[in-house]
Each structure stands twice: as C-alpha cells, then as structure tokens.
Motif scaffolding. Structure first.
Motif, PDB file in Angstrom:
ATOM      1  N   GLY A 219       0.810  -1.214   0.000  1.00 18.98           N
ATOM      2  CA  GLY A 219       0.000   0.000   0.000  1.00 18.98           C
ATOM      3  C   GLY A 219       0.843   1.265   0.000  1.00 18.98           C
ATOM      4  N   LEU A 220       1.995   1.178  -0.613  1.00 17.70           N
ATOM      5  CA  LEU A 220       2.939   2.300  -0.632  1.00 17.70           C
ATOM      6  C   LEU A 220       2.941   2.973  -1.998  1.00 17.70           C
ATOM      7  CD1 LEU A 220       6.139   0.849   1.072  1.00 17.70           C
ATOM      8  CD2 LEU A 220       4.903   2.908   1.767  1.00 17.70           C
ATOM      9  N   ALA A 221       3.385   4.242  -2.002  1.00 15.12           N
ATOM     10  CA  ALA A 221       3.664   4.899  -3.280  1.00 15.12           C
ATOM     11  C   ALA A 221       4.941   4.289  -3.853  1.00 15.12           C
ATOM     12  CB  ALA A 221       3.834   6.394  -3.072  1.00 15.12           C
ATOM     13  N   LEU A 222       5.007   4.268  -5.179  1.00 12.39           N
ATOM     14  CA  LEU A 222       6.157   3.650  -5.846  1.00 12.39           C
ATOM     15  C   LEU A 222       7.480   4.287  -5.400  1.00 12.39           C
ATOM     16  CD1 LEU A 222       6.973   1.584  -8.023  1.00 12.39           C
ATOM     17  CD2 LEU A 222       6.769   3.423  -9.707  1.00 12.39           C
ATOM     18  N   ASP A 223       7.459   5.572  -5.201  1.00 18.53           N
ATOM     19  CA  ASP A 223       8.693   6.272  -4.820  1.00 18.53           C
ATOM     20  C   ASP A 223       9.233   5.808  -3.475  1.00 18.53           C
ATOM     21  OD1 ASP A 223       8.728   7.742  -7.083  1.00 18.53           O
ATOM     22  OD2 ASP A 223       7.892   9.577  -6.182  1.00 18.53           O
ATOM     23  N   ASP A 224       8.387   5.230  -2.649  1.00 14.82           N
ATOM     24  CA  ASP A 224       8.826   4.829  -1.314  1.00 14.82           C
ATOM     25  C   ASP A 224       9.354   3.395  -1.264  1.00 14.82           C
ATOM     26  OD1 ASP A 224       8.264   7.330  -0.339  1.00 14.82           O
ATOM     27  OD2 ASP A 224       6.157   6.823   0.048  1.00 14.82           O
ATOM     28  N   VAL A 225       9.429   2.787  -2.446  1.00 15.95           N
ATOM     29  CA  VAL A 225      10.034   1.454  -2.510  1.00 15.95           C
ATOM     30  C   VAL A 225      11.332   1.575  -3.288  1.00 15.95           C
ATOM     31  CG1 VAL A 225       9.762  -0.934  -3.256  1.00 15.95           C
ATOM     32  CG2 VAL A 225       7.764   0.384  -2.506  1.00 15.95           C
ATOM     33  N   GLU A 226      12.374   0.998  -2.746  1.00 15.35           N
ATOM     34  CA  GLU A 226      13.637   0.972  -3.474  1.00 15.35           C
ATOM     35  C   GLU A 226      14.087  -0.470  -3.630  1.00 15.35           C
ATOM     36  OE1 GLU A 226      17.049   2.104  -0.613  1.00 15.35           O
ATOM     37  OE2 GLU A 226      15.276   3.161   0.121  1.00 15.35           O
ATOM     38  N   VAL A 227      15.087  -0.658  -4.469  1.00 11.70           N
ATOM     39  CA  VAL A 227      15.602  -2.005  -4.694  1.00 11.70           C
ATOM     40  C   VAL A 227      17.058  -2.019  -4.276  1.00 11.70           C
ATOM     41  CG1 VAL A 227      16.148  -3.709  -6.482  1.00 11.70           C
ATOM     42  CG2 VAL A 227      13.948  -2.531  -6.509  1.00 11.70           C
ATOM     43  N   ALA A 228      17.415  -2.967  -3.451  1.00 10.42           N
ATOM     44  CA  ALA A 228      18.775  -3.020  -2.899  1.00 10.42           C
ATOM     45  C   ALA A 228      19.781  -3.351  -3.982  1.00 10.42           C
ATOM     46  CB  ALA A 228      18.850  -4.074  -1.791  1.00 10.42           C
ATOM     47  N   GLU A 229      21.028  -2.899  -3.754  1.00  9.94           N
ATOM     48  CA  GLU A 229      22.112  -3.250  -4.669  1.00  9.94           C
ATOM     49  C   GLU A 229      22.266  -4.769  -4.696  1.00  9.94           C
ATOM     50  OE1 GLU A 229      26.297  -1.215  -5.230  1.00  9.94           O
ATOM     51  OE2 GLU A 229      26.356  -2.527  -3.470  1.00  9.94           O
ATOM     52  N   ASN A 230      22.539  -5.246  -5.907  1.00  8.38           N
ATOM     53  CA  ASN A 230      22.714  -6.659  -6.145  1.00  8.38           C
ATOM     54  C   ASN A 230      24.056  -7.136  -5.647  1.00  8.38           C
ATOM     55  OD1 ASN A 230      21.294  -8.710  -7.620  1.00  8.38           O
ATOM     56  ND2 ASN A 230      20.729  -7.009  -8.948  1.00  8.38           N
ATOM     57  N   ASP A 231      24.110  -7.654  -4.448  1.00  8.52           N
ATOM     58  CA  ASP A 231      25.404  -8.011  -3.857  1.00  8.52           C
ATOM     59  C   ASP A 231      25.239  -9.399  -3.240  1.00  8.52           C
ATOM     60  OD1 ASP A 231      27.537  -8.397  -2.103  1.00  8.52           O
ATOM     61  OD2 ASP A 231      27.610  -6.296  -1.482  1.00  8.52           O
ATOM     62  N   THR A 232      26.018 -10.367  -3.718  1.00  9.62           N
ATOM     63  CA  THR A 232      25.838 -11.744  -3.246  1.00  9.62           C
ATOM     64  C   THR A 232      26.209 -11.905  -1.779  1.00  9.62           C
ATOM     65  OG1 THR A 232      28.067 -12.310  -3.992  1.00  9.62           O
ATOM     66  CG2 THR A 232      26.246 -12.788  -5.518  1.00  9.62           C
ATOM     67  N   SER A 233      26.962 -10.951  -1.243  1.00  5.64           N
ATOM     68  CA  SER A 233      27.332 -11.098   0.170  1.00  5.64           C
ATOM     69  C   SER A 233      26.233 -10.572   1.091  1.00  5.64           C
ATOM     70  CB  SER A 233      28.657 -10.367   0.449  1.00  5.64           C
ATOM     71  OG  SER A 233      28.484  -8.972   0.319  1.00  5.64           O
ATOM     72  N   LYS A 234      25.228  -9.928   0.525  1.00  2.95           N
ATOM     73  CA  LYS A 234      24.179  -9.342   1.364  1.00  2.95           C
ATOM     74  C   LYS A 234      22.775  -9.799   1.009  1.00  2.95           C
ATOM     75  CE  LYS A 234      26.878  -5.159   2.124  1.00  2.95           C
ATOM     76  NZ  LYS A 234      27.286  -4.029   1.310  1.00  2.95           N
ATOM     77  N   MET A 235      22.580 -10.234  -0.222  1.00  3.59           N
ATOM     78  CA  MET A 235      21.225 -10.505  -0.687  1.00  3.59           C
ATOM     79  C   MET A 235      20.908 -12.001  -0.681  1.00  3.59           C
ATOM     80  SD  MET A 235      19.671  -7.750  -1.381  1.00  3.59           S
ATOM     81  CE  MET A 235      20.520  -6.780  -0.138  1.00  3.59           C
ATOM     82  N   PRO A 236      19.641 -12.336  -0.519  1.00  2.60           N
ATOM     83  CA  PRO A 236      19.235 -13.736  -0.673  1.00  2.60           C
ATOM     84  C   PRO A 236      19.381 -14.147  -2.137  1.00  2.60           C
ATOM     85  CG  PRO A 236      17.306 -12.318  -0.500  1.00  2.60           C
ATOM     86  CD  PRO A 236      18.497 -11.441  -0.235  1.00  2.60           C
ATOM     87  N   ASP A 237      19.617 -15.431  -2.363  1.00  4.66           N
ATOM     88  CA  ASP A 237      19.811 -15.919  -3.732  1.00  4.66           C
ATOM     89  C   ASP A 237      18.452 -16.173  -4.385  1.00  4.66           C
ATOM     90  OD1 ASP A 237      20.513 -17.038  -6.101  1.00  4.66           O
ATOM     91  OD2 ASP A 237      21.605 -18.752  -5.246  1.00  4.66           O
ATOM     92  N   SER A 238      18.044 -15.228  -5.203  1.00  8.34           N
ATOM     93  CA  SER A 238      16.757 -15.375  -5.890  1.00  8.34           C
ATOM     94  C   SER A 238      16.925 -16.097  -7.217  1.00  8.34           C
ATOM     95  CB  SER A 238      16.125 -13.998  -6.094  1.00  8.34           C
ATOM     96  OG  SER A 238      17.029 -13.152  -6.775  1.00  8.34           O
ATOM     97  N   GLY A 239      18.138 -16.569  -7.477  1.00  4.14           N
ATOM     98  CA  GLY A 239      18.385 -17.325  -8.698  1.00  4.14           C
ATOM     99  C   GLY A 239      18.815 -16.414  -9.832  1.00  4.14           C
ATOM    100  N   PRO A 240      19.163 -17.040 -10.936  1.00  7.19           N
ATOM    101  CA  PRO A 240      19.680 -16.269 -12.067  1.00  7.19           C
ATOM    102  C   PRO A 240      18.571 -15.493 -12.795  1.00  7.19           C
ATOM    103  CG  PRO A 240      19.496 -18.580 -12.655  1.00  7.19           C
ATOM    104  CD  PRO A 240      19.156 -18.488 -11.195  1.00  7.19           C
ATOM    105  N   THR A 241      18.981 -14.458 -13.488  1.00  5.66           N
ATOM    106  CA  THR A 241      18.028 -13.653 -14.255  1.00  5.66           C
ATOM    107  C   THR A 241      17.965 -14.209 -15.665  1.00  5.66           C
ATOM    108  OG1 THR A 241      18.471 -11.798 -12.833  1.00  5.66           O
ATOM    109  CG2 THR A 241      17.438 -11.295 -14.950  1.00  5.66           C
ATOM    110  N   VAL A 242      17.133 -15.217 -15.811  1.00  4.29           N
ATOM    111  CA  VAL A 242      17.052 -16.025 -17.025  1.00  4.29           C
ATOM    112  C   VAL A 242      15.641 -16.611 -17.088  1.00  4.29           C
ATOM    113  CG1 VAL A 242      19.488 -16.706 -16.823  1.00  4.29           C
ATOM    114  CG2 VAL A 242      17.753 -18.171 -15.842  1.00  4.29           C
ATOM    115  N   ALA A 243      15.341 -17.304 -18.181  1.00  7.51           N
ATOM    116  CA  ALA A 243      14.201 -18.218 -18.254  1.00  7.51           C
ATOM    117  C   ALA A 243      12.845 -17.547 -18.049  1.00  7.51           C
ATOM    118  CB  ALA A 243      14.373 -19.377 -17.254  1.00  7.51           C
ATOM    119  N   SER A 244      12.732 -16.274 -18.354  1.00 12.81           N
ATOM    120  CA  SER A 244      11.450 -15.570 -18.208  1.00 12.81           C
ATOM    121  C   SER A 244      10.865 -15.804 -16.813  1.00 12.81           C
ATOM    122  CB  SER A 244      10.448 -16.043 -19.279  1.00 12.81           C
ATOM    123  OG  SER A 244      10.996 -15.913 -20.567  1.00 12.81           O
ATOM    124  N   ARG A 245      11.752 -15.819 -15.794  1.00 13.51           N
ATOM    125  CA  ARG A 245      11.322 -16.194 -14.454  1.00 13.51           C
ATOM    126  C   ARG A 245      11.293 -15.025 -13.470  1.00 13.51           C
ATOM    127  NH1 ARG A 245      15.542 -16.841 -10.874  1.00 13.51           N
ATOM    128  NH2 ARG A 245      14.375 -18.306  -9.582  1.00 13.51           N
TER     129      ARG A 245
END
Lengths: 751, 151, 267
Positions: free
Chosen positions: A488-514
C-alpha cells in the motif's frame, strides 16, 4: 480476458518512468567502464589461434620488458581449473588441450593500456594442431540427448494412414550483441577473498565459480552487479569466465584489475545461440488435423557443455509448437564441435525449434492447400489439450486469441488475397506465426534451486531484496511496483537493494522468463507478509482490530479513518524493534509435477502465447526483403508495467527479425569466425524495421503475482517463421533456413 | 588543447590521435558518452561537434581542437531534464541504457534541425545509433512526442 | 606516439609532403583511418599522420566551366545539402545519404572515399560512370588523372607519395542522366554487396561502373559496348567483373544481382 486498462489504484498495471531512467537519459548511470578503482590494472587475455590442438609451450618474448606486467597461466590457479556450471568441463584457462579458437590460455595485466597491448603481441603459444570437428552432424561427442514420446505405439499406424509431410530446417549462430561488451573488475581483499563488480545477469553463478576457482569460502566472495548494458543471455554464464580471469590477475597482482572486452574479442570468444538442424516428419489428415509428429533435432553445443543441456531441453519441450498432437516422438541431441561454447540467448533453444515447427506448418498448409492461419487456428492448443509430455493445459491458454487479434490487426485476410496476385520485380506477402514459451525454469528446476527473495523495512517505505538483475528489462521498476501495491505504498517509497551476493538472498539467475513471475511472486508474498506484520503493529499502537487496518497510498487507516503515514509507522517500528526483514522461499504450485527422468508431466507451470504477422516486399532484382509491417499479439498474463512489457515485445521481435533476415556468422574451414565486427555482423538499425503494432493481452496465470507470467523470451520465438511464411506467400518458395539472406533467397527463387 | 564542452571552456594535454571519446571520458571525466564498438558502427559515442553529430570514437582530438562539443551531460539544462529526455522516460525509450546517451544526443540534433518528425525522418536520424533492447519503437515514439511538444 | 601534423593550409600540407616522412598517412574525416587506429591494425606501419581536416582550400563545391568541382574534403552531408549537386548530379547526393548514417556522413569525405580506394566505396562507381577526373597536387605541382586510371589495384591508387587529392571534377553533359543502385547489407550503416552506376548520354551511349565486383571500383567497358551494339549486356558484364565470396555475399550473388540491377537501370 481483457485488454490493458489503467487501474485507478496502485502501481501495478501503470507505466511510471522506470526508476533507473533519469540516470540513463542523462548519462549519470555508471556502467563498469565508468568506474575506476585506486591502483587498478587492466587485464587482457592470451587466446588460442587454433580451434583444436595440444598446447606445447607459452613463449614469452625474452626481449620484452615484463617487469610491470602481471602474467597468469593455469599453474597460478589456487583451486580447481574449471568454470563451474553444470558439468564443470570447461577450464578457466586451457592448460593442455584447446578446443576452440580464442580459448583463454594465459592472462596479462598492466597499469598502462598501451604497454598491455604491446605485451599481448609478445606472447606466443605453440600449439600442435589437431583436426577440428566443425559439423555437428559429424560430431560423435554427445553432451546430452532427450526423447519425448506421446502415445508412441500409435505412430506407425498414424504415418501409414495419414498424409506424410517432411522437411528439414536449419538455423545458424546468433550473436547477442549487447551494446556494452563483457566487463568486470576484481578487487583483492585483505582476507584473501575477492570482490567482483561487473556487467552480468547472474551474480551467484560468478560467486560460486570463484569459490571453486580460488578455493574460497562463501564469505570470502562478494559479487556486485553494476548497471548492465544488455545481456540477452550473453551475460548469463560468460561473466563467470571473465570474472575468474580478472580475479586470478587481481590476486596475483594484489591490485584491482579491470577487464573489458573489445568488440571483436567479445564476438569472437563469447557464447552465441546454438545452431540446429531439425528434421520434421508429420502425419496430417486431409482436413488439416495434425495427427503425428516425429522430429530429430541436432544442436551444436560448441566446445564445452556449459548450458547446452538446458538449452536443448527447453528446445525439445517446445518442438511440437503450440499445437495438439495425438502421437509424437521428439529426439534431440546436443553435440560438441570445436567452436566457442554456445550458450544462452533469449529464447534458449525455442527460437530454433519454433522456427522448425512453424516453417513446417507453412509446408503443411501448402501441401494441403489450406490457409496457414486456418491450419494454425484449427490445431492450436486449448484448455484441456495435452502437450507431448502429457501436461494437461488447465488455465491461461491464449493460442487462438493471439492469432485472431493479430490477424485482425494486420488485415491478414485482405492482404493474403491481394498479395497472392502480385507480379513484377517487387512481390509482397504476409505471413503469420504462433508461438508459446514456458515461463520459469523447466520441470523441477525452481524446486531444486529454492530461490529466496524478500523485502526489508526502511524509514520511509521498503527495500526489495534479491539478486535478480535489471539488465534493461525493468526489474527494478517492476519489483518496486509489485512490492508497493502489496504494502500500500507509493512507488517512490520502494527501493531495490544493490545486487550483492554477500548481502542478498539468492533469488536465482536472471534467465528463463522467471524474474517477474517467480521472483516477483516471492517478493510480493514477502511484501504481503510485511504488510500483515505492520498492520498488527499499527493495530497495537492505535488500539484497533488488526483485521481492519489497511494501508493505501502510504497511509495506514482503519474503518475509513486515517491513522498514520507509513513512514511514521516505519520509523517507530525500526526504533522500537531494530529491523524488519522478510525473506520468503519460492512456493511451487503443488499441482505442477514433472519427472526429470522420463520427461513426462508439467514441464512449465504456465505458458505465454504470441502471434506475429509480418508483411514483406521481396525485390526479385536484388533478392532483398523489406519489412512493410509487423504486428504482434502477446498474452503476458498481466502486464505489471505495460510500457516495459511492450518494450520487451518490441525489442525481442526486432532481435528475432534480425535472426530472420540479417544475422549470420561466417566461419572458415579451420573454425575461425570471420565476422567479428559490428560492421560485418549486422543487426537491425532503426531503418530496417517498420513501425510495429503491439497488442498485449492479459489472460491471467492464477499462481502468478497479479496474474503475471513470464514474457522476456517469448517475443524471440515467432517472428522468424512468420517472415518465412511471408516470403513463401510473396515468392512461392519455402526457404527452410535462416537468415533469409539475399543469397539464400536468390538460390530459392532461381531453383 | 582546448575544447568548449557543454558550454564550459576546458583545456588539457593529450596525444593528437587520442580519440575525442577517451578525452571526454578520461581527461574530462564525462563518462556519459559510451563505447560500443570503436569503429563508428554503434553510435553509443555520439556527440555534437559544432552542432553536428559525430562518432567521438572516430575523431582524433587534434581535429576537435578549438571546437564546441555537446555530450549527453550537456543536454539537460540547469539540472532539469530536457523535454526529449522526459519523453524517453515517459515512453520507455531507454532499457539497458548503454545506447541512450548517444541516442539522446542524436535525437537532440534531430529536433534542432527542424525536419518534420515523420516516422521515416526520425528513423533515418537515429539509424547510426544501434539499440539492441527496444526495437526502436519506443525511441521513435519518444522523439516524435518531443517534436510535437516543440511545435 | 605517432607524430601528427595538423595543416591549416595547403602550403603547410605540402611542406610535410615535401619531407616525405616514412609511413605517412593522410587523415581527413577519420572514418577509415581512425577505425584502423582503434583496431591497432597496421599501426606499426604508420610513421606520421598529416591531418588535412582544416585545410580550407580543399573545401567547397562549384559548378563553373562546364564541370562540377568538388573539393576533396567535401563531406557526404555537404554533398547532400549542396544546391549544385542537387541541380547537376542528384545521384551523388542520393548515394551520400546511403553512406553510413548521419554521424558518418558528417565526417566522411568524397576525397577519403576516393583515396581509400575500397572496391566497395559507395561514390566510386558514380564517379567512374560520370567520367570524373581527379586533381592531384603536391610540392612538385598539380596534375589531373581520370577516375578510371586512378584505381590501379586492390586499394592501390595512382596517387604519388607526395601528393594529395585536391578536387574531384565531373564534366557536366547536357541531357545526360546518372542513375545508380546500392545493394547493401541493411538499410543504413551498410557496406555494399554490389553497387552499379550508369550515366546515360543517349539510348545506346552509356557509361557503366560497378563496385564490389573486382579488386578495384570498375568501369565496365564490355557492358558499355554491348549496350552500344545492342548485344547481350549481362554476358558482356560477366566479362568485366571478377567478383569473389566474402562475409557479405557470394560471387554468384554479386554476379547475378549486378546484372539484374544493371539491366533495370538501363531500363
């Protein structure tokens, strides 16, 4: 089903400016080449000049001053000399045998780029040449083979009873040709570890490859994706190679090393789309009913296994096209040749087999005297039909709808009639194709991968946590939209964290229309979970029932009464409780089951559907094909961001039109690629493509976030055979091989 | 050597055959201009020299000495996006963004030249700027929108 | 570091030519030379660069004295914008529009196209068919060479080591008509697969030239004779051309399409 409409509430379904857009249109966005690291060196690669051979010696010119040049060979590798992926058969640096031209053998680094170039000219590798295998049909090394069967006991009878129509279809290499070449920087760390900044799709591929190469534990590696100038699959697995090289140099030099490929090097050495030879044999009833299919598909994997097994798998799973068959046997093998490894490229095996089946449909239409659109409509998959793996389609099937929309949009019926009568040196034609594309990983892929993603609370909103990369397709914006609506937030109030394998969960590769469907779905659930926690917190603070608290537009309210802004609640929550971070696991729809051993079952949780109509003019003086009109209709489930979704369709379509008409690699007899420049490997310019008519359809996928399903690859699948159909219509010649270069058109027309 | 870059006079030392592209990026710190091919094919390095579009990878800096150069960094005015940049944002004209600086400069030049913004004219004006992401549709729309706003 | 002299006048340029430095290369718009420099191709053979981009004597187009005089540094953009060209030789403006795209057209010059002498040079068949002459100059004086005598081998020209191309002169012939067709690899930023130009003086009096079908841009005299004699033009053209296979097209294609295009241009 409904067409796109703007909703009154929320970010999903709207097209706000992409979040990284302002930086990109002003030149502020920092790509790898725009970053400098204190004390950095530049890295270069010593490569094989033969396609197959045994390395005798690396000869370093004794007359050259090597003092400020760092040199690395396979002997310097502290861990395993492999580019870790599926089979681990590819060495990071060839030590004994080379298996393709441009295979990396040694590495150099120097602070002075001029000197580095000179140094490269003073290394010679002596190689005893062995005979290369360049023709996949003659290769005896099979990386992987597949067989899919559907009621095979009836095949012989079907072919005996019905009309048999056969054809062989061929496609060659295609270069991803991202405009930013491969680029990484490796920074050595005090703890013996390594940090990589790079242009890439899949940070954890690089992370794990470095662990194996350098014998490092998980915490000693950090891989950070920087703004990436296009990937299209070309930055799926290759960044592991160039990152490995930069890391080896950086560790030996104890200084940061930046490696950026030159365009010719990038084209000559890195992965491309798999060439394929595809034999199709079908049994068809006189009224156009498709009965039985036998297909034998051979794909050229290049020198090492890399991603070939999964490319071939996806190709074979789509080989029957978006049609209903009673019987099928589809065989596929992917084999070794002494050319650079072929890898991922948008579509991932499907553009090849979809080209074959859709071109074959044109052949069937001609043989039976049926309009190719009618033939497709008649056999198009519908709810309740089964695919050759036995998968029963239960929802979100739009094969007929996309055909009907595109036929209307392109004025197909009128043009089909009118152009059939054209004479003279300019002939017009219109062709249509139908394609489908499984979204997400094949079979049990997502279950095995166990992707994780989430959100964390910030003092004004939320931050999305994943390693899914924005390579231009709009991940940052789309993830933010999905999380914003769930919270229920405005788009501006959501950010996306830097892609860093030492800090982020592994959401898998950016492939396969997934990314939107699988990772976006996981993020949406995490955001919804966070929303519930915050609703409970607000309920407690404001003493109202939690069930009545909701958030919209960044304001918490209950019973129509505003309680507090989200930011105020967030600040208070963080002050009181420290942090709020929700990581969710991917949740697989339980009804989707696949057997990897037998290749039976639900290969994909859902499919996207697309039809393309292409109108051409063929010049019989020059055998050139001009595109007059291109119309597409694409079912995306739900367009989270319609402008970005259209951008995916249009961009993929033009890549596919390049594949159909312009893009061809030329090799010599010894396995050397002859066109490695943008000047002689040509991709479409703005003048090569006409204005496009793009229609998005939304037939929601019930298990997808907001109904969304995968989209990225689908537009690559159908346009090439639509061009084949249009040229057939214009000239009466079915050309079963792309690109439809003027040379090829000439040979067909004169035959 | 001297250049006026985005309206600001700059002086620097550089070998005469150094590419204008490298001078902008390395000597003047303007990394908005990109390199995609190094042979004048992709247009990622497009800048204006004295108002005309060039590939800065093919210009030896000695040939630009004393000239006025406009890069993507100079298209926005006083920190506000130029209308053409806003149109790129609204219409989805940028995806991966690596061609975008060159594309913005080419679009800016097209809008300055006063030709009618027909589909054909716009496409010809950006034909030297390769984009692998968008299929050009949204870029053409963005430029036409910007042209419409000017007139 | 390669030494560069940026000449601001013809006499400054001649002063360098007079010294005949080893490995001298002339830099005009840079659209060929800078590609080679960036690729480090043959870099060790470049001993000195003479930059003529700002030599004013080499610019300008005029229509004086029964001929069109085009300064060697005239860019494709200038050819496209010139009123003289539009009036007297519109085909040269049209072909310029098919070279590269805007950025290349702004830097590439007709003199560079001539002196680079690629068999695929887009203006060259037009200049050959139009029977252009090239004014060459240097410290030893000036001389004129006919276009068909200028191209002497694969990327080899009649230009002396101490000479520059100063001007391209095209005789203006009343009621003659120059037509051409470029067949490229795509619709912009494209190298030709074949390119054919025909100047029609009278129904059977034509000049024909083609690119990408021989080591040099080629005047096709057998084809011209066949037109004059009412003979088999396609067969005669086959006698003129010696196309090869390369990454852009096969010899068979070049042969067939050059013939098709020629017949179409002849009407």
């Amino acid at each position: 089903m409904k067409h796109i409409e703007l909703e009154q509430q929320g970010a999903v379904g709207r097209s706000p400016p992409r979040k990284d857009g302002a930086d990109k249109v002003t030149g502020r966005a920092r790509y790898l080449d725009d970053l400098n690291f204190p004390g950095q060196l530049w890295g270069r690669t010593v490569r094989s000049h033969v396609a197959h051979g045994r390395i005798r010696e690396i000869v370093w010119d004794a007359a050259f001053d090597w003092t400020d040049v760092v040199r690395v060979t396979a002997a310097d590798i502290p861990g395993e000399n492999v580019v870790h992926l599926i089979e681990d058969d590819q060495p990071m640096l060839a030590a004994d045998v080379v298996r393709h031209r441009e295979e990396p053998i040694a590495l150099l680094a120097c602070a002075d780029r001029e000197k580095l170039e000179e140094a490269l000219a003073h290394v010679r590798v002596e190689i005893e040449e062995l005979e290369p295998v360049l023709d996949p049909l003659r290769s005896t090394v099979v990386f992987k083979s597949y067989r899919i069967e559907q009621a095979p006991q009836g095949l012989a009878q079907a072919f005996a009873d019905a009309r048999v129509i056969e054809g062989t279809y061929r496609v060659g290499h295609q270069e991803q040709m991202y405009i930013e070449p491969q680029a990484v920087a490796a920074i050595p760390r005090e703890d013996g570890g390594i940090t990589i900044y790079g242009s890439m799709q899949c940070p954890f591929y690089v992370h794990r490859a470095l662990q194996r190469l350098l014998r490092l534990d998980d915490s000693q590696v950090a891989v950070i994706q920087v703004v990436t100038g296009g990937g299209f699959g070309g930055k799926e697995d290759y960044p592991s190679v160039i990152s490995g090289h930069a890391a080896l140099l950086a560790r030996k030099a104890r200084r940061p090393v930046k490696m950026i490929y030159k365009r010719e090097e990038d084209v000559a050495a890195t992965t491309k789309r798999h060439p394929a030879v595809m034999k199709y044999r079908t049994a068809v009833e006189a009224d156009g009913t498709l009965v039985a299919l036998e297909a034998e598909i051979v794909m050229d994997g290049g020198a090492y296994v890399t991603l070939s097994p999964v490319v071939a798998s996806r190709g074979v799973l789509h080989a029957g096209g978006a049609y209903r068959w009673r019987h099928a046997r589809i065989d596929c093998r992917v084999v070794q040749t002494h050319t650079p490894p072929n890898g991922a490229f948008r579509g991932f095996g499907v553009p090849q087999t979809m080209f074959a089946i859709e071109s074959h449909m044109e052949r069937v239409a001609v043989a039976l005297g049926i309009d190719p659109l009618e033939l497709r409509r008649k056999n198009a998959l519908q709810i309740g039909d089964e695919l050759p793996t036995g998968q029963k389609l239960t929802s979100s099937v739009s094969a007929r709808e996309v055909l009907d929309v595109v036929a209307a949009r392109s004025d197909y019926a009128r043009k089909r009639k009118e152009y059939g009568r054209s004479v003279g040196e300019k002939r017009r034609g219109i062709g249509i194709s139908l394609a489908f594309h499984g979204a997400g990983f094949t079979g049990t892929g997502e279950v095995k991968l166990k992707p994780r993603a989430g959100v964390e609370l910030t003092d004004r909103g939320a931050r999305v946590l994943s390693v899914s990369t924005d390579i231009g397709q709009g991940t940052i914006t789309v993830f933010s939209q999905m999380a914003a609506d769930a919270l229920g937030l405005a788009l501006d109030d959501v950010e996306v964290a830097e892609n860093d394998t030492s800090k982020m969960p592994d959401s898998g590769p950016t492939v396969a229309s997934r990314t939107t469907m699988v990772v976006g779905g996981t993020i949406t659930r995490a955001a919804a979970a966070m929303a519930r926690i915050l609703q409970g917190y607000v309920a407690q603070v404001h003493d109202v029932p939690a069930a009545e608290v909701s958030c919209a537009g960044g304001i918490f309210s209950a019973r129509g009464r505003a309680l507090a802004p989200f930011a105020a609640i967030a600040k208070r929550y963080l002050q009181e409780r420290g942090s709020l971070r929700i990581i969710e696991n991917y949740r697989h729809p339980p009804e989707i089951r696949f057997d990897d051993a037998t290749y039976r079952g639900d290969a994909y949780p859902c499919y996207g559907w697309a039809a393309t109509a292409v109108e051409v003019e063929v010049d019989l003086d020059t055998y050139e094909i001009s595109l007059l009109d291109v119309s597409t209709a694409t079912d995306v489930g739900r367009a989270i961001h319609p402008v970005l979704a259209e951008g995916q369709v249009e961009g993929g379509t033009v890549q596919a039109l390049g594949y159909a008409l312009l893009e061809e690699h030329v090799w010599d007899q010894r396995g050397r690629l002859l066109n490695t420049r943008m000047q002689n490997y040509v991709i479409p310019t703005a003048l090569d493509v006409p204005r496009m008519h793009t229609t998005l359809l939304e037939n929601p996928y019930p298990s997808g976030p907001y109904g969304a399903k995968g989209l990225g690859e689908l537009p690559m699948d159908g346009p090439a055979p639509a061009v084949v159909g249009a040229v057939l219509h214009a000239t009466g010649k079915l050309i079963p091989e792309i690109p439809l270069s003027p040379d090829r058109v000439m040979r067909a027309v004169l035959s | 050597m001297k250049l006026t870059v985005n309206g600001v006079p700059r002086s620097f030392e550089a070998p005469p055959l150094k590419r204008l592209l490298d001078v902008l990026r390395e000597d003047l710190g303007l990394t908005g201009t990109k390199e995609g091919c190094g042979e004048g094919e992709c247009g990622a390095c497009s800048v204006l020299i004295d108002g005309e579009l060039v590939n800065s990878c093919l210009v030896a800096v000695c040939q630009a000495d004393g000239c006025s150069v406009l890069t993507v960094e100079g298209v926005a005015r006083n920190g506000d996006l130029a209308p053409v940049q806003k149109c790129f944002l609204d219409r989805g004209g940028a995806q991966c963004g690596i061609c975008t600086p060159g594309m913005i400069v080419a679009a800016h030049r097209f809008l300055e030249c006063g030709l009618p913004a027909t589909n054909e004219n716009v496409r010809e004006a950006i034909a030297g700027n390769l984009c692998r992401c968008t299929g050009y549709a949204k870029i053409v729309e963005a430029i036409q929108l910007a042209a419409g706003q000017r007139s | 570091m390669i030494p560069v002299t940026s000449a601001r006048s013809l006499s400054e340029a001649y002063a360098i030519l007079h010294q005949r430095p080893r490995g001298l290369r002339v830099l005009a718009g840079g659209t060929d030379l800078m590609v080679a420099v960036n690729a480090r191709a043959g870099l060790d053979r470049i001993g000195h660069v003479l930059d003529i981009w700002k030599v004013p004597e080499l610019r300008g187009i005029s229509g004086a004295g029964g001929s069109l005089r085009i300064g060697a540094l005239t860019t494709y953009t200038e050819l496209m914008r010139s009123r003289e060209i539009a009036t007297h030789l519109p085909a040269l403006a049209l072909v310029s529009r098919e070279v590269g795209a805007w950025a290349i057209q702004n830097r590439g010059t007709i003199g560079g196209n001539v002196c680079n002498a690629s068999p695929a040079g887009d203006t060259l068949p037009l200049l050959l068919a139009a029977e252009a002459t090239f004014l060459l100059g240097g410290p030893r004086g000036e001389r004129t060479v006919a276009a068909h005598e200028f191209f002497v081998g694969y990327r080899k020209t009649a230009l002396g080591a101490d000479e520059l191309l100063l001007r391209v002169d095209i005789p203006l012939i009343e009621k003659s008509h120059l037509v051409y067709r470029k067949v490229g690899t795509r619709k912009a930023q494209s190298i030709s697969r074949t390119i054919v130009a025909v100047r029609k003086l009278a129904p059977r009096d034509v000049r024909i030239a083609a690119g990408c079908v021989a080591p040099i841009p080629l005047r096709c005299r057998n084809a011209e004779k066949a037109v004059a004699a009412g003979g088999d033009v396609r067969a005669a053209l086959e006698q003129d051309i010696t196309p090869i296979d390369d990454v852009r097209a096969t010899a068979v294609y070049r042969s067939r399409v050059t013939g098709n295009v020629l017949l179409r241009l002849l009407g």
